[in-house]
Design a protein around this motif. Structure first.
Motif, PDB file in Angstrom:
ATOM      1  N   GLY A   1       7.626 -13.193  -9.169  1.00  0.00           N
ATOM      2  CA  GLY A   1       6.304 -12.585  -9.092  1.00  0.00           C
ATOM      3  C   GLY A   1       6.380 -11.075  -9.234  1.00  0.00           C
ATOM      4  O   GLY A   1       7.451 -10.493  -9.433  1.00  0.00           O
ATOM      5  N   ASP A   2       5.235 -10.424  -9.120  1.00  0.00           N
ATOM      6  CA  ASP A   2       5.156  -8.971  -9.261  1.00  0.00           C
ATOM      7  C   ASP A   2       4.829  -8.329  -7.918  1.00  0.00           C
ATOM      8  O   ASP A   2       4.323  -8.980  -6.999  1.00  0.00           O
ATOM      9  CB  ASP A   2       4.067  -8.587 -10.273  1.00  0.00           C
ATOM     10  N   ALA A   3       5.139  -7.045  -7.822  1.00  0.00           N
ATOM     11  CA  ALA A   3       4.700  -6.240  -6.675  1.00  0.00           C
ATOM     12  C   ALA A   3       3.440  -5.499  -7.091  1.00  0.00           C
ATOM     13  O   ALA A   3       3.433  -4.782  -8.094  1.00  0.00           O
ATOM     14  CB  ALA A   3       5.793  -5.261  -6.257  1.00  0.00           C
ATOM     15  N   LEU A   4       2.362  -5.689  -6.356  1.00  0.00           N
ATOM     16  CA  LEU A   4       1.089  -5.032  -6.645  1.00  0.00           C
ATOM     17  C   LEU A   4       0.900  -3.921  -5.615  1.00  0.00           C
ATOM     18  O   LEU A   4       0.686  -4.187  -4.431  1.00  0.00           O
ATOM     19  CB  LEU A   4      -0.057  -6.039  -6.580  1.00  0.00           C
ATOM     20  N   VAL A   5       0.999  -2.683  -6.075  1.00  0.00           N
ATOM     21  CA  VAL A   5       0.979  -1.521  -5.178  1.00  0.00           C
ATOM     22  C   VAL A   5      -0.397  -0.863  -5.255  1.00  0.00           C
ATOM     23  O   VAL A   5      -0.767  -0.285  -6.277  1.00  0.00           O
ATOM     24  CB  VAL A   5       2.074  -0.508  -5.566  1.00  0.00           C
TER      25      VAL A   5
ATOM     26  N   VAL B   1      12.614   0.616  -4.680  1.00  0.00           N
ATOM     27  CA  VAL B   1      12.231   0.722  -6.087  1.00  0.00           C
ATOM     28  C   VAL B   1      11.413   1.990  -6.298  1.00  0.00           C
ATOM     29  O   VAL B   1      10.752   2.479  -5.379  1.00  0.00           O
ATOM     30  CB  VAL B   1      11.415  -0.511  -6.540  1.00  0.00           C
ATOM     31  N   GLU B   2      11.486   2.495  -7.520  1.00  0.00           N
ATOM     32  CA  GLU B   2      10.747   3.710  -7.854  1.00  0.00           C
ATOM     33  C   GLU B   2       9.372   3.335  -8.415  1.00  0.00           C
ATOM     34  O   GLU B   2       9.263   2.505  -9.313  1.00  0.00           O
ATOM     35  CB  GLU B   2      11.516   4.532  -8.883  1.00  0.00           C
ATOM     36  N   VAL B   3       8.350   3.947  -7.835  1.00  0.00           N
ATOM     37  CA  VAL B   3       6.982   3.736  -8.297  1.00  0.00           C
ATOM     38  C   VAL B   3       6.544   4.996  -9.034  1.00  0.00           C
ATOM     39  O   VAL B   3       6.491   6.080  -8.456  1.00  0.00           O
ATOM     40  CB  VAL B   3       6.018   3.449  -7.128  1.00  0.00           C
TER      41      VAL B   3
ATOM     42  N   THR C   1       0.854  -1.189   0.000  1.00  0.00           N
ATOM     43  CA  THR C   1       0.000   0.000   0.000  1.00  0.00           C
ATOM     44  C   THR C   1       0.885   1.232   0.000  1.00  0.00           C
ATOM     45  O   THR C   1       1.852   1.304   0.758  1.00  0.00           O
ATOM     46  CB  THR C   1      -0.920   0.026   1.232  1.00  0.00           C
ATOM     47  N   LEU C   2       0.568   2.183  -0.863  1.00  0.00           N
ATOM     48  CA  LEU C   2       1.348   3.411  -0.970  1.00  0.00           C
ATOM     49  C   LEU C   2       0.398   4.600  -0.929  1.00  0.00           C
ATOM     50  O   LEU C   2      -0.509   4.701  -1.741  1.00  0.00           O
ATOM     51  CB  LEU C   2       2.148   3.420  -2.278  1.00  0.00           C
ATOM     52  N   GLN C   3       0.610   5.487   0.049  1.00  0.00           N
ATOM     53  CA  GLN C   3      -0.222   6.689   0.119  1.00  0.00           C
ATOM     54  C   GLN C   3       0.453   7.842  -0.622  1.00  0.00           C
ATOM     55  O   GLN C   3       1.654   8.058  -0.487  1.00  0.00           O
ATOM     56  CB  GLN C   3      -0.491   7.113   1.561  1.00  0.00           C
ATOM     57  N   ILE C   4      -0.333   8.564  -1.402  1.00  0.00           N
ATOM     58  CA  ILE C   4       0.153   9.730  -2.118  1.00  0.00           C
ATOM     59  C   ILE C   4      -0.753  10.916  -1.815  1.00  0.00           C
ATOM     60  O   ILE C   4      -1.884  10.743  -1.356  1.00  0.00           O
ATOM     61  CB  ILE C   4       0.215   9.485  -3.644  1.00  0.00           C
ATOM     62  N   SER C   5      -0.256  12.109  -2.087  1.00  0.00           N
ATOM     63  CA  SER C   5      -1.062  13.309  -1.836  1.00  0.00           C
ATOM     64  C   SER C   5      -2.101  13.484  -2.938  1.00  0.00           C
ATOM     65  O   SER C   5      -2.018  12.895  -4.020  1.00  0.00           O
ATOM     66  CB  SER C   5      -0.151  14.541  -1.781  1.00  0.00           C
TER      67      SER C   5
ATOM     68  N   SER D   1       6.605  10.468  -8.722  1.00  0.00           N
ATOM     69  CA  SER D   1       7.397   9.262  -8.477  1.00  0.00           C
ATOM     70  C   SER D   1       7.677   9.171  -6.982  1.00  0.00           C
ATOM     71  O   SER D   1       7.977  10.178  -6.344  1.00  0.00           O
ATOM     72  CB  SER D   1       8.725   9.296  -9.245  1.00  0.00           C
ATOM     73  N   GLN D   2       7.547   7.960  -6.438  1.00  0.00           N
ATOM     74  CA  GLN D   2       7.837   7.742  -5.030  1.00  0.00           C
ATOM     75  C   GLN D   2       8.650   6.468  -4.881  1.00  0.00           C
ATOM     76  O   GLN D   2       8.567   5.552  -5.712  1.00  0.00           O
ATOM     77  CB  GLN D   2       6.547   7.653  -4.205  1.00  0.00           C
ATOM     78  N   LYS D   3       9.413   6.412  -3.801  1.00  0.00           N
ATOM     79  CA  LYS D   3      10.224   5.231  -3.497  1.00  0.00           C
ATOM     80  C   LYS D   3       9.446   4.288  -2.589  1.00  0.00           C
ATOM     81  O   LYS D   3       8.758   4.718  -1.667  1.00  0.00           O
ATOM     82  CB  LYS D   3      11.529   5.642  -2.814  1.00  0.00           C
TER      83      LYS D   3
END
Length: 310
Positions: free
Chosen positions: A194-198, A164-166, A140-144, A153-155
């Motif tokens: 496998g993959d990372a599901l963000v 990793v850069e998202v 889970t990644l929170q963004i503004s 872009s976020q790490k």
């Protein structure tokens, strides 16, 4: 970001959902960067509060954090598994104290094992190779709010410490998932990783609300601006602009600014900004205003509720 979301919001661990929401709104009103530009300390406090609120507003996510399954950023904590956990599992026929079955069963198992390993003499098959893809990982990644509008872009830190850069695409919405190919668990044999599901969580904004590709705000206007009309400043996601308030405006009237909303996915077009006007009375009604309205009412009274069912 604080390691304790409760501390970031200034509430206790047994705080109710209402208390958590109230604490976040208070901090947002006090520390949002749009309200305190250039104040790094206020901005950091707002970001911590927003991240904490996003974690605690969902009952299931909050419960997982309280149990220590995820950290304050919503990422899975690596779980330790010991040999005993598997050796003593109920489904393991070789756990301590189990009945190993009769000798014919054991002979069949041993024979199959030896054939798979390519042992036991001439004419045996080559060793058996097992290939399987790696498991996907959930994050889970929170963004503004504005990062969701414009892209960013976020790490993201993975369990192995790799960062990793998202890349956040412009116009992403709350709850959408970004797939990072090959950033999940490694595969077995020649199996692909496998993959990372963000899963993206968009923090609320104290001024703007999103409705699809449109942005909505509530804009207070004074009594004289409502009666006489005129130009008034209004915030947009691109900065302040002056909008024209028509004479005789009532609360609830909505103005539309074309092309001032969110960029539409796969297009250069943008949505609109909707400005809902709210007439705000002065804090104190002075003698002059009161006297004027009394005189005006005597000659121009009207019923704004005419036509309503009784």
């Amino acid at each position: 970001m604080s390691d304790d979301p409760y501390s970031a919001l200034g509430v206790s661990k047994d705080a109710s959902d209402g208390e958590i929401k109230k604490a976040y709104r208070r901090i947002a009103k006090e520390c949002h960067p749009d309200l305190k530009p250039g104040d790094a300390e206020a901005e950091e406090r707002f970001k911590s509060a927003a991240a904490a609120y996003d974690l605690l507003k969902d009952a299931e996510t909050r419960a997982r954090f309280d149990r220590g399954e995820i950290d304050a950023s919503g990422q899975e904590k690596p779980q330790q598994h010991y040999y005993r956990d598997y050796a003593e599992a109920a489904g393991n026929p070789y756990r301590s104290g189990s009945n190993f079955g009769d000798q014919s069963d054991m002979s069949d198992i041993f024979s199959e094992f030896m054939r798979g390993r390519g042992q036991g003499g001439f004419g045996q098959r080559e060793p058996y190779e097992f290939h399987a893809p790696g498991r996907n990982r959930q994050y889970t990644l929170q963004i503004s709010f504005l990062d969701a509008v414009y892209g960013a872009s976020q790490k993201l830190t993975l369990p192995d410490g790799d960062r990793v850069e998202v890349k956040i695409p412009a116009g992403i919405t709350d709850g959408q998932t970004i797939r990072l190919r090959g950033k999940g668990d490694p595969g077995m044999g020649e199996g692909a990783p496998g993959d990372a599901l963000v899963s993206v969580s968009v923090a609320p904004h104290p001024l703007f609300q999103r409705e699809g590709d449109d942005i909505r705000i509530s804009l207070p206007i004074s009594l004289d601006e409502a009666i006489l009309g005129g130009k008034v400043p209004a915030p947009t996601i691109d900065g302040k602009v002056n909008v024209s308030v028509p004479p005789g405006t009532s609360s609830g009237r909505t103005l539309r600014l074309r092309g001032k909303g969110v960029r539409k996915r796969g297009s250069s077009d943008r949505g609109d900004q909707l400005i809902e006007l709210t007439v705000v009375m002065p804090k104190e009604i002075d003698k002059d205003l009161k006297q004027f309205m009394e005189t005006w009412r005597d000659a121009h009274s009207y019923d704004p509720r005419a036509g309503m069912p009784s």
